[in-house]
Design a protein around this motif. Structure first.
Motif, PDB file in Angstrom:
ATOM      1  N   ILE A  49       5.979   8.072  -7.748  1.00  0.00           N
ATOM      2  CA  ILE A  49       6.893   7.425  -6.817  1.00  0.00           C
ATOM      3  C   ILE A  49       8.284   7.828  -7.292  1.00  0.00           C
ATOM      4  N   VAL A  50       9.018   8.565  -6.465  1.00  0.00           N
ATOM      5  CA  VAL A  50      10.326   9.075  -6.860  1.00  0.00           C
ATOM      6  C   VAL A  50      11.406   8.128  -6.361  1.00  0.00           C
ATOM      7  N   CYS A  51      12.213   7.617  -7.300  1.00  0.00           N
ATOM      8  CA  CYS A  51      13.305   6.700  -6.959  1.00  0.00           C
ATOM      9  C   CYS A  51      14.630   7.317  -7.387  1.00  0.00           C
ATOM     10  N   LEU A  52      15.522   7.450  -6.433  1.00  0.00           N
ATOM     11  CA  LEU A  52      16.884   7.882  -6.757  1.00  0.00           C
ATOM     12  C   LEU A  52      17.707   6.628  -7.005  1.00  0.00           C
ATOM     13  N   ASN A  53      18.234   6.530  -8.208  1.00  0.00           N
ATOM     14  CA  ASN A  53      18.977   5.356  -8.651  1.00  0.00           C
ATOM     15  C   ASN A  53      20.484   5.611  -8.579  1.00  0.00           C
TER      16      ASN A  53
END
Length: 158
Positions: A49-53
């Motif tokens: 799961i790719v999360c851009l923070n």
């Protein structure tokens, strides 16, 4: 990265999970450690799961960071099906939100929903002899007894 057992710690941690959240800073982009950990995780068949923070920062570049992550996946994938699992979430850990679109508001419920949707539960056969991977040893403050923290792969603990 940068200490002697970084690779060993990554290997042990990845053995404990069925999937992972790849947290990438929308300002700084992909870091060297990200490449190493992602390669190892995908080689084990873990679900990403790719999360851009930090999308709320003025100098963040969501588009550029998405492209860098896509390029990284193309570079390190173990099989083509893993590309189908590449989708992004956008948010701010400090502000407490993560969304399917780069919206700068909300809460973390969409992330938790995605985790339950995408990451499979562990599989274990209780009838087999115990196989347990210890990740950490701690001590109970009240009893002073040792506690092994880890993952049961087979069997059960009584």
């Amino acid at each position: 990265p940068g200490h002697l057992d970084f690779g060993g710690e990554v290997e042990r941690a990845l053995q404990m999970v069925e999937g992972f959240v790849l947290l990438v800073d929308a300002k700084e982009g992909v870091r060297p450690g990200t490449r190493y950990v992602l390669r190892k995780a995908l080689a084990l068949g873990l679900r990403p799961i790719v999360c851009l923070n930090k999308i709320d920062k003025d100098d963040s570049d969501v588009g550029k960071t998405c492209e860098a992550v896509q390029d990284l996946f193309l570079e390190v994938i173990a099989n083509e099906e893993q590309l189908d699992e590449l989708n992004f979430m956008y948010g701010s850990g400090r502000s407490g939100y993560m969304n399917d679109e780069p919206i700068k508001e909300g809460n973390l419920k969409p992330l938790f929903d995605r985790i339950f949707e995408k990451i499979p539960s562990p599989k274990c056969d209780d009838a087999d002899p115990l196989q347990f991977l210890v990740a950490q040893v701690d001590e109970d403050a009240a009893t002073k007894q040792k506690i092994a923290i880890g993952r049961v792969f087979k069997g059960s603990v009584k």
